[in-house]
Write an enzyme that holds these catalytic residues in place. Structure first.
Site, short mmCIF file in Angstrom:
data_model
loop_
_atom_site.label_atom_id
_atom_site.label_comp_id
_atom_site.label_asym_id
_atom_site.label_seq_id
_atom_site.Cartn_x
_atom_site.Cartn_y
_atom_site.Cartn_z
NE ARG A 128 -3.81 -2.24 2.24
CZ ARG A 128 -3.51 -3.34 2.92
NH1 ARG A 128 -2.43 -3.36 3.67
NH2 ARG A 128 -4.28 -4.38 2.86
CE LYS A 175 -1.18 13.26 -15.02
NZ LYS A 175 -1.60 13.68 -16.36
CD GLU A 189 6.22 15.34 -23.03
OE1 GLU A 189 5.50 16.34 -22.87
OE2 GLU A 189 5.76 14.18 -23.12
CE LYS A 206 4.79 16.85 -14.67
NZ LYS A 206 4.90 15.60 -15.39
CD GLU A 239 -4.74 15.62 -15.96
OE1 GLU A 239 -3.58 15.20 -15.80
OE2 GLU A 239 -5.45 15.29 -16.92
NE ARG A 260 0.04 16.31 -13.34
CZ ARG A 260 0.80 15.59 -12.55
NH1 ARG A 260 0.61 15.65 -11.25
NH2 ARG A 260 1.75 14.83 -13.02
CG ASN A 309 -2.69 15.69 -20.30
OD1 ASN A 309 -1.64 15.14 -19.96
ND2 ASN A 309 -3.76 15.72 -19.53
CG HIS A 349 0.62 14.39 -24.01
ND1 HIS A 349 1.23 15.60 -24.28
CD2 HIS A 349 1.54 13.65 -23.34
CE1 HIS A 349 2.45 15.58 -23.77
NE2 HIS A 349 2.67 14.41 -23.20
CG HIS A 395 -1.52 9.42 -24.94
ND1 HIS A 395 -2.12 9.78 -23.76
CD2 HIS A 395 -0.19 9.55 -24.72
CE1 HIS A 395 -1.19 10.12 -22.88
NE2 HIS A 395 -0.02 10.01 -23.45
CG HIS A 401 5.66 9.81 -24.72
ND1 HIS A 401 4.30 9.60 -24.74
CD2 HIS A 401 5.86 10.93 -23.99
CE1 HIS A 401 3.70 10.54 -24.04
NE2 HIS A 401 4.62 11.36 -23.57
#
Ligand code: NAD
Ligand code: GLY
Length: 380
Positions: free
Chosen positions: A131, A153, A195, A238, A248, A255, A259, A262, A266, A279
């Site tokens: 956990r 993330k 990026e 960032k 987000e 946030r 993206n 993206h 993606h 990427h």
């Protein structure tokens, strides 16, 4: 060059430092606070997670450095196969297998040594194992030093969509050793620049002025001052955004602005199979599509779209797909993106160069012709 430090300010005592400098991997002092328990009564077990490529270049160095501040028998390593294709359940399981086989407990420490694939998977393993256990990020690609190692993330891919299974889980510290970029292929340097330029496009127009032909040449020449400057500025951008909207979920969708490019990117990665386009390359092409869509809706000017393309080209990034693809199929894939909520799709678009916003589409049909047109323009 002096090591720079930047703090990611978070609530509940979770703020953490990002160290940016040279030869951090050889510096035991910088790791000391994180590898020993506060009361020093018991040494932590440390699991370094890396891949077959990094193992050969940096694992020994890190192990030797850590061995100066903790007994050698506490330091373990899990070596994963290299590649975006392996960012999945099966590979993740190897980390858990090794942690359990070696009796790791909740007080242990996990270290991600590698690019964004290793960082994302290791972070997710740290979030889940017992956990949640402490973890450090040692990013070794430009992309991971400016983006994926910062902000918490973590995720693995699913065949139906990228980063679909994951958690928000922050590291205890990030160590960006610029020297590691010397062994990174130039194509990966370009991928990182996608990026980095993104921060300029969405949030920081003055930062774009730094990217002169001369500075681009210095970046590809591994100039430590220039690299440290762009890594610092990127992490600062960032960290500011993450501090305001860690998960987000703010009303202002802050946030989500990270993206930009993206949603298209993606879909490109999923369509061609993970790893065909890096990427950062998929993000660069996605950036052009998002910029074009912004222009088609009347927000930015053709001149601004052209400036974005010039910068991406100077970074030696592709700005169009050079493989056969049907724009409609890519469009359909976008509706599997995480940004789809109740059938509505959030696009990050540009109001101006340096200012992004979230544009909501209320159905799969809304503006579909314009989106498909924006995709088609960047298929060679
Ligand atoms: P990567 O991790 O696949 O690394 C690229 C390649 O470079 C790999 O082959 C790796 O083994 C090799 N490599 C790494 N460091 C090296 C070095 N110093 N010298 C020589 N080779 C080296 O790719 P990446 O671009 O670092 O990361 C991409 C991943 O990051 C994607 O999975 C993407 O989804 C994720 N990502 C996550 C976030 C986030 O916020 N968590 C943000 C952006 C991207
Ligand atoms: N890379 C997007 C984010 O960290 O939110």
């Amino acid at each position: 060059m002096q090591t720079k430090t930047l703090i990611v300010p978070l609530s509940n005592n979770r703020s953490y430092p990002i160290y940016i400098g040279e030869n951090l991997l050889q510096n035991p002092d910088i790791f000391a606070d994180f590898v020993t328990n506060k009361n020093k009564s018991k040494n932590k077990k440390i699991m370094i997670v890396t891949n077959t490529t990094i193992e050969n270049i940096y694992l020994n160095t890190l192990q030797n450095t850590l061995a100066k501040i903790t007994p050698k028998e506490n330091i373990f390593a899990t070596i994963l196969p290299d590649g975006e294709n392996y960012k999945n359940w099966e590979t993740l399981q190897k980390i858990f297998d090794n942690l359990l086989a070696n009796f790791f407990d909740r007080k242990s420490l996990i270290i991600a040594l590698g690019g964004g694939v290793i960082g994302d998977m290791t972070g997710f393993a740290a979030a889940c194992f017992q956990r949640g256990v402490d973890f450090l990020q040692i990013p070794t690609t430009l992309l991971s030093q400016v983006d994926s190692s910062v902000g918490g993330k973590t995720a693995i891919n699913h065949p139906l969509g990228k980063n679909m299974i994951g958690a928000f889980y922050q590291p205890k510290a990030v160590f960006a050793d610029i020297k590691t970029l010397q062994t990174l292929p130039k194509r990966e340097i370009s991928a990182g620049l996608a990026e980095i330029l993104k921060y300029g496009f969405i949030n920081d127009a003055p930062f774009l002025e730094f990217f002169t032909s001369e500075n681009f040449a210095k970046i590809f020449d591994n100039n430590a001052d220039v690299l440290s400057e762009i890594i610092y500025k990127s992490c600062q951008n960032k960290a500011d955004i993450v501090a305001k909207d860690e998960t987000e979920s703010s009303d202002k969708n802050l946030r989500a602005l990270l993206n930009f490019g993206h949603t298209f990117g993606h879909a490109i990665e999923t369509y061609f199979g993970y790893g065909t386009y890096l990427h950062g390359e998929a993000v660069a092409i996605g950036t052009m599509m998002a910029a074009e869509f912004s222009q088609n809706l009347g927000f930015i000017t053709p001149k601004e779209v052209a400036k974005i393309q010039t910068l991406l080209n100077q970074a030696k990034l592709p700005t169009a797909l050079d493989k056969k693809v049907n724009a409609n199929d890519l469009y359909k894939l976008m509706f599997h993106d995480k940004k789809v909520q109740n059938g509505t799709l959030n696009f990050v678009l540009l109001k101006n160069l340096g200012e992004a916003f979230v544009y909501k589409l209320n159905s799969a049909e809304e503006n579909s012709t314009l989106i498909i047109k924006s995709i088609e323009k960047f298929i060679q």
